[in-house]
Scaffold this motif. Structure first.
Motif, PDB file in Angstrom:
ATOM      1  N   PRO A 124      16.226  52.183 -79.988  1.00 38.85           N
ATOM      2  CA  PRO A 124      15.146  51.864 -81.139  1.00 38.85           C
ATOM      3  C   PRO A 124      13.921  52.317 -80.822  1.00 38.85           C
ATOM      4  O   PRO A 124      13.630  52.641 -79.669  1.00 38.85           O
ATOM      5  N   THR A 125      12.998  52.438 -81.668  1.00 46.30           N
ATOM      6  CA  THR A 125      11.798  53.062 -81.856  1.00 46.30           C
ATOM      7  C   THR A 125      10.647  52.065 -81.686  1.00 46.30           C
ATOM      8  O   THR A 125       9.382  52.639 -81.180  1.00 46.30           O
ATOM      9  N   GLY A 126      10.949  50.769 -81.747  1.00 44.75           N
ATOM     10  CA  GLY A 126       9.676  49.859 -81.934  1.00 44.75           C
ATOM     11  C   GLY A 126      10.382  48.511 -82.031  1.00 44.75           C
ATOM     12  O   GLY A 126      11.492  48.310 -81.937  1.00 44.75           O
ATOM     13  N   ARG A 127       9.495  47.316 -81.840  1.00 46.98           N
ATOM     14  CA  ARG A 127       9.680  45.966 -81.914  1.00 46.98           C
ATOM     15  C   ARG A 127      10.752  45.719 -82.942  1.00 46.98           C
ATOM     16  O   ARG A 127      11.719  44.933 -82.790  1.00 46.98           O
ATOM     17  N   THR A 128      10.432  46.234 -84.196  1.00 46.10           N
ATOM     18  CA  THR A 128      11.049  45.533 -85.321  1.00 46.10           C
ATOM     19  C   THR A 128      12.480  46.196 -85.395  1.00 46.10           C
ATOM     20  O   THR A 128      13.326  45.507 -85.745  1.00 46.10           O
ATOM     21  N   GLU A 129      12.600  47.479 -85.187  1.00 53.39           N
ATOM     22  CA  GLU A 129      13.933  48.065 -84.987  1.00 53.39           C
ATOM     23  C   GLU A 129      14.776  47.611 -84.100  1.00 53.39           C
ATOM     24  O   GLU A 129      15.999  47.358 -84.283  1.00 53.39           O
ATOM     25  N   ILE A 130      14.085  46.987 -82.887  1.00 52.39           N
ATOM     26  CA  ILE A 130      15.201  46.322 -81.694  1.00 52.39           C
ATOM     27  C   ILE A 130      15.599  45.110 -82.587  1.00 52.39           C
ATOM     28  O   ILE A 130      16.914  44.911 -82.062  1.00 52.39           O
ATOM     29  N   TYR A 131      14.914  44.533 -83.393  1.00 55.42           N
ATOM     30  CA  TYR A 131      15.561  43.310 -83.705  1.00 55.42           C
ATOM     31  C   TYR A 131      16.278  43.328 -84.830  1.00 55.42           C
ATOM     32  O   TYR A 131      17.638  42.931 -85.237  1.00 55.42           O
ATOM     33  N   GLN A 132      16.105  44.733 -85.799  1.00 54.58           N
ATOM     34  CA  GLN A 132      17.064  45.106 -86.779  1.00 54.58           C
ATOM     35  C   GLN A 132      18.458  45.343 -86.184  1.00 54.58           C
ATOM     36  O   GLN A 132      19.499  44.847 -86.659  1.00 54.58           O
ATOM     37  N   ARG A 133      18.362  46.195 -85.283  1.00 53.61           N
ATOM     38  CA  ARG A 133      19.553  46.589 -84.293  1.00 53.61           C
ATOM     39  C   ARG A 133      20.324  45.487 -83.742  1.00 53.61           C
ATOM     40  O   ARG A 133      21.627  45.435 -83.686  1.00 53.61           O
ATOM     41  N   GLY A 141     -11.038  44.302 -86.821  1.00 53.80           N
ATOM     42  CA  GLY A 141     -10.051  45.140 -87.323  1.00 53.80           C
ATOM     43  C   GLY A 141      -9.337  45.821 -85.817  1.00 53.80           C
ATOM     44  O   GLY A 141      -8.104  45.922 -85.746  1.00 53.80           O
ATOM     45  N   ALA A 142     -10.456  46.470 -85.109  1.00 49.63           N
ATOM     46  CA  ALA A 142      -9.721  47.124 -84.004  1.00 49.63           C
ATOM     47  C   ALA A 142      -9.022  46.377 -83.188  1.00 49.63           C
ATOM     48  O   ALA A 142      -8.124  46.774 -82.547  1.00 49.63           O
ATOM     49  N   ALA A 143      -9.369  45.016 -82.782  1.00 51.49           N
ATOM     50  CA  ALA A 143      -8.761  44.325 -81.946  1.00 51.49           C
ATOM     51  C   ALA A 143      -7.308  43.782 -82.585  1.00 51.49           C
ATOM     52  O   ALA A 143      -6.395  43.775 -81.717  1.00 51.49           O
ATOM     53  N   PHE A 144      -7.175  43.806 -83.620  1.00 52.11           N
ATOM     54  CA  PHE A 144      -6.180  43.601 -84.556  1.00 52.11           C
ATOM     55  C   PHE A 144      -5.054  44.535 -84.327  1.00 52.11           C
ATOM     56  O   PHE A 144      -4.041  44.181 -83.821  1.00 52.11           O
ATOM     57  N   ILE A 145      -5.439  45.879 -84.419  1.00 48.46           N
ATOM     58  CA  ILE A 145      -4.756  46.995 -84.022  1.00 48.46           C
ATOM     59  C   ILE A 145      -4.408  47.234 -82.824  1.00 48.46           C
ATOM     60  O   ILE A 145      -3.314  47.430 -82.404  1.00 48.46           O
ATOM     61  N   ALA A 146      -5.018  46.849 -81.750  1.00 53.33           N
ATOM     62  CA  ALA A 146      -4.891  46.901 -80.325  1.00 53.33           C
ATOM     63  C   ALA A 146      -3.735  46.149 -80.240  1.00 53.33           C
ATOM     64  O   ALA A 146      -2.737  46.139 -79.352  1.00 53.33           O
ATOM     65  N   GLU A 147      -3.681  44.653 -80.593  1.00 52.06           N
ATOM     66  CA  GLU A 147      -2.749  43.678 -80.212  1.00 52.06           C
ATOM     67  C   GLU A 147      -1.421  44.191 -81.008  1.00 52.06           C
ATOM     68  O   GLU A 147      -0.277  43.781 -80.165  1.00 52.06           O
ATOM     69  N   GLN A 148      -1.425  44.567 -82.151  1.00 50.75           N
ATOM     70  CA  GLN A 148      -0.283  45.124 -82.666  1.00 50.75           C
ATOM     71  C   GLN A 148       0.521  46.139 -81.801  1.00 50.75           C
ATOM     72  O   GLN A 148       1.572  46.235 -81.778  1.00 50.75           O
ATOM     73  N   ALA A 149      -0.358  47.157 -81.550  1.00 53.23           N
ATOM     74  CA  ALA A 149       0.231  48.162 -80.622  1.00 53.23           C
ATOM     75  C   ALA A 149       0.642  47.702 -79.555  1.00 53.23           C
ATOM     76  O   ALA A 149       1.839  47.981 -78.787  1.00 53.23           O
ATOM     77  N   ARG A 150       0.070  46.551 -78.962  1.00 47.94           N
ATOM     78  CA  ARG A 150       0.769  46.067 -77.413  1.00 47.94           C
ATOM     79  C   ARG A 150       1.978  45.553 -77.793  1.00 47.94           C
ATOM     80  O   ARG A 150       3.000  45.338 -76.808  1.00 47.94           O
ATOM     81  N   MET A 151       2.124  44.534 -78.727  1.00 53.02           N
ATOM     82  CA  MET A 151       3.362  43.988 -79.082  1.00 53.02           C
ATOM     83  C   MET A 151       4.593  44.916 -79.511  1.00 53.02           C
ATOM     84  O   MET A 151       5.619  44.598 -79.760  1.00 53.02           O
ATOM     85  N   GLY A 152       4.356  46.286 -79.871  1.00 55.68           N
ATOM     86  CA  GLY A 152       5.316  47.135 -80.072  1.00 55.68           C
ATOM     87  C   GLY A 152       5.432  47.641 -81.801  1.00 55.68           C
ATOM     88  O   GLY A 152       6.387  48.100 -82.100  1.00 55.68           O
ATOM     89  N   THR A 153       4.352  46.929 -82.487  1.00 55.32           N
ATOM     90  CA  THR A 153       4.355  47.327 -83.983  1.00 55.32           C
ATOM     91  C   THR A 153       4.126  49.051 -84.025  1.00 55.32           C
ATOM     92  O   THR A 153       3.537  49.422 -83.080  1.00 55.32           O
ATOM     93  N   LEU A 154       4.624  49.484 -84.880  1.00 52.16           N
ATOM     94  CA  LEU A 154       4.640  51.108 -85.135  1.00 52.16           C
ATOM     95  C   LEU A 154       3.230  51.309 -85.811  1.00 52.16           C
ATOM     96  O   LEU A 154       3.197  51.034 -86.998  1.00 52.16           O
ATOM     97  N   ILE A 155       2.524  51.922 -84.953  1.00 56.07           N
ATOM     98  CA  ILE A 155       1.105  52.237 -85.454  1.00 56.07           C
ATOM     99  C   ILE A 155       0.800  53.792 -85.207  1.00 56.07           C
ATOM    100  O   ILE A 155       1.208  54.080 -84.295  1.00 56.07           O
ATOM    101  N   SER A 156       0.150  54.408 -86.348  1.00 55.28           N
ATOM    102  CA  SER A 156       0.072  56.010 -86.340  1.00 55.28           C
ATOM    103  C   SER A 156      -0.964  56.275 -85.269  1.00 55.28           C
ATOM    104  O   SER A 156      -1.865  55.483 -84.948  1.00 55.28           O
TER     105      SER A 156
END
Length: 732
Positions: free
Chosen positions: A363-372, A567-582
């Motif tokens: 998979p390509t990210g955290r959510t797709e890992i759970y999906q698969r 906002g920037a800290a939220f984006i950083a945390e999501q990126a660390r967790m594996g959320t797909l961010i552009s």
């Protein structure tokens, strides 16, 4: 002196010896061959087989059983005989002995979700230890499990979602029981859920109810009484409370109440506690005594990840596990999952996905890992043949008629949606019984002609076979909090409603659902934290909704650019967790954080938080941003002007050493870098601090600060040596 008389026939020691000899005979093994296969000495084998000798240690018995191929109920019988024969455990009361026997069985089970049917390796076979980092200083420590067990104080262990907290507590409980039975410790572990302690009951009563209910499914025959928990387990011993899932209590007041109970009990009773939780606001830990140490559980290192993969592949029967682990590691790199896979839960799920289909791209990210992963579980649940849920449903319900069977088949078709509905209910804090929640839905209502109890049993069995829920104290619960969050996020209606609320907010106002990264002593950043941390759930929401169009990506980019620190800290945390961010959004968030850290007009606390966020994100600009904070003479109100660089101590120690020795760098930046080396326990710290003190170019204030840090460094080294000597486990 006469020869020691062997125990009577039928005595546990004699029976243990007889069973071991019988297993040897069946395998046609000599003592020498058995010793070689078990990896123990011939003397240890001889002692284990001799009924006149003391009982073998649990470790020795385990090695013998593995070499002899003894598993299942036969292995449990051997362990029970060993425990009953061990004179070191005679001081235990029958109730305590029964508890230890059941607890030892329970903690062998893996706590992570969705273990594939028929292929569940014991936890000990796949466990790989992690490391702890002391908070807030950032000092690295020894191996987590050993340090926690041999330490004498109370502590809190924090980590990201899926960071290995539950596994650590189970492993610690298993080792504590083993050490107890071997006479190496006098700590009796009690593994409990924090939610079970949140009520108004007294702590001993709450622990008794929790432990007794939890262990009834693994053979506990007699309740562990509250009166026994109030006192020493036996003379000179104490209870080790292993409290899991503090963050899963949604009410902050209830979380603080649990901590207050634990603190008061540790002060007045024979208790020591270890609490595991996701990161929570610092002020919530105000109920704890100052002596309580907080640790952050670190992700796997690369070598740990490869070792974990090899162990999982061996347990799942993959040919040549070591070669498969190397190929898996290469596949992670191709899928850009290197960082995400260092999370223990992600690694566990990815290992199983790879083992099920080695040729398929990961998979390509955290959510797709759970999906698969959930797709794989669904496929296993609906396999053809007698073991499949469809066949078993027909066998169980066909006597109630064709209409009832058709409704049951329809329920199975709607099962994923029903699980999502249940997850939303639980995520919102609802505590209605699971059967009431499900049967209120048209797809799961009890059909006419089928007794409600029969239908409830059918629903319960279907949910358990999903691999997502298990029966705990008579109620179905999700196996892991992130599974609940993912399934709740899959509920389309709830997802759309929440995202509308989020993206309707103005970017200039504080975001109440954004995680706080750091709060300085005497300061507060409440605007960076909501009462209950939903960052993991929001990550699933964002990924799932992004599939429906570009709105999510555009809004996230706006947030990274115009949302300030929150906002920037939220984006950083999501990126660390594996959320797909552009990549565009990631670059915008990094620029926002870097600009804020370097801006002398910005709030000093926010500047330090920006630095820490860059550090946690692993951004290369963190060091230069921290140096800018340290070099600013107006940053005095932050405790110690080296604060920003101390936070960098989790990063590149070589870069810190180079900055500390750079004669062109600002004096306080050099002193701060040297102090950061001290906090990181780097061997160069003392000499580097001394060089800062000796350099006449540095101003007096920076030299005084370096001298102060050098004194602390020497004192800490001396204290650490004493602590290590005290923690050193006794020889067997």
């Amino acid at each position: 002196m006469g020869e020691t008389k062997p125990p009577d026939e039928g005595h546990p020691r004699s029976e243990l010896s007889r069973r071991l000899r019988h297993a040897m005979t069946e395998k046609d093994l000599s003592q020498s061959t058995l010793a070689a296969r078990a990896g123990i000495s011939k003397a240890a084998v001889n002692n284990a087989l001799n009924p006149k000798k003391g009982a073998p240690t649990p470790h020795t018995l385990g090695m013998l059983a593995k070499a002899l191929g003894v598993t299942g109920e036969s292995l449990h019988t051997l362990r029970s005989l060993r425990d009953r024969a061990d004179t070191r455990t005679r001081q235990h009361s029958p109730q305590l002995h029964g508890y230890l026997d059941a607890a030892a069985r329970a903690v062998r089970q893996h706590p992570f979700p969705g273990m594939l049917p028929g292929a569940t390796p014991p936890l000990a076979d796949v466990y790989v230890g992690q490391r702890l980092r002391e908070l807030p200083s950032g000092a690295a420590t020894s191996a987590a499990a050993e340090m926690l067990l041999w330490g004498m104080g109370n502590c809190v262990v924090e980590s990201d979602p899926g960071g290995g907290k539950s596994t650590l507590l189970r492993t610690s409980a298993a080792k504590a029981i083993s050490h107890l039975l071997e006479g190496r410790t006098k700590s009796v572990p009690l593994l409990v859920s924090a939610a079970d302690l949140a009520g108004r009951s007294l702590l001993p009563e709450a622990i008794s109810a929790s432990v007794s209910a939890e262990l009834s499914e693994v053979g506990l025959l007699e309740t562990l009484p509250a009166e026994l928990i109030r006192t020493e387990p036996y003379p000179g011993a104490r209870w080790l409370l292993l409290v899991d899932g503090l963050d899963e209590i949604t009410d902050p007041a209830s979380r603080r109440r649990v901590l207050s109970k634990l603190t008061a009990s540790a002060d007045k009773g024979p208790f020591r506690f270890i609490v595991a939780t996701r990161q929570l606001p610092d002020e919530e830990f105000g109920a704890l005594d100052r002596t309580v140490v907080r640790y952050e559980l670190q992700p796997f290192a690369s070598r740990d990840l490869r070792q974990l993969a090899a162990r999982w592949f061996s347990g799942l029967g993959v040919p040549d596990p070591e070669h498969a682990a190397a190929a898996f590691h290469a596949a992670l790199a191709r899928a850009h999952l290197d960082d995400l896979a260092h999370n223990p839960l992600m690694a566990t799920m990815l290992c199983q996905l790879y083992a099920a289909a080695p040729g398929q791209a990961l998979p390509t990210g955290r959510t797709e890992i759970y999906q698969r992963f959930l797709d794989l579980l669904h496929e296993r649940q609906h396999t053809a043949g007698n073991s499949g849920i469809r066949t078993q449903t027909r066998q169980a319900l066909e006597r109630h008629g064709a209409r009832a069977l058709a409704l049951a088949e329809s329920m199975l078709d709607h099962l994923p949606a029903l699980i999502s509905h249940l997850a939303v209910e639980r995520h919102r804090g609802g505590d209605r019984p699971t059967m009431n929640v499900l049967m209120s839905q048209p797809a799961a209502g009890c059909p006419e002609g089928i007794p409600r109890t029969v239908w409830a049993d059918f629903l319960t069995d279907s949910l358990r076979r999903s691999g997502l829920l298990s029966l705990r104290r008579g109620e179905l619960t999700f196996l892991h909090q992130t599974l609940l969050e993912y399934c709740a996020a899959c509920h389309t209606e709830a997802r759309a409603q929440l995202l509308r609320t989020i993206f309707d907010k103005g970017w200039g106002r504080p975001w109440p659902w954004t995680r706080r990264i750091w709060t300085p002593p005497g300061g507060s950043l409440r605007s960076l934290w909501r009462d209950h941390d939903d960052s993991s759930y929001l990550g699933f929401l964002l990924d799932l909704e992004a599939e429906n169009g570009p709105d999510v990506a555009r809004n996230l980019c706006r947030l990274a650019t115009h949302g300030g620190l929150e906002g920037a800290a939220f984006i950083a945390e999501q990126a660390r967790m594996g959320t797909l961010i552009s990549e565009q959004t990631l670059q915008a968030a990094r620029s926002t954080l870097t600009s804020l850290a370097r801006d002398p007009r910005a709030n000093n606390v926010h500047r330090s938080v920006a630095v820490k966020t860059l550090v946690q994100w692993g951004d290369r600009r963190a060091l230069s941003a921290a140096a800018a904070v340290i070099a600013d003479p107006d940053v005095d109100e932050i405790p110690g002007r080296a604060q920003a660089l101390i936070m960098v101590s989790v990063g590149d120690a070589d870069a810190l050493a180079a900055l500390a020795q750079d004669p062109t760098a600002p004096a306080f930046a050099r002193a701060g870098a040297a102090a950061a080396l001290s906090v990181a326990n780097d061997r160069r710290a003392g000499a580097t601090l001394a060089s800062v003190i000796r350099d006449p170019v540095n101003n007096e204030a920076a030299r005084e600060f370096a001298a102060h840090m050098l004194d602390r460094h020497r004192s800490k080294r001396s204290s650490r040596k004493k602590t290590n000597r005290a923690r050193k486990p006794p020889r067997e």
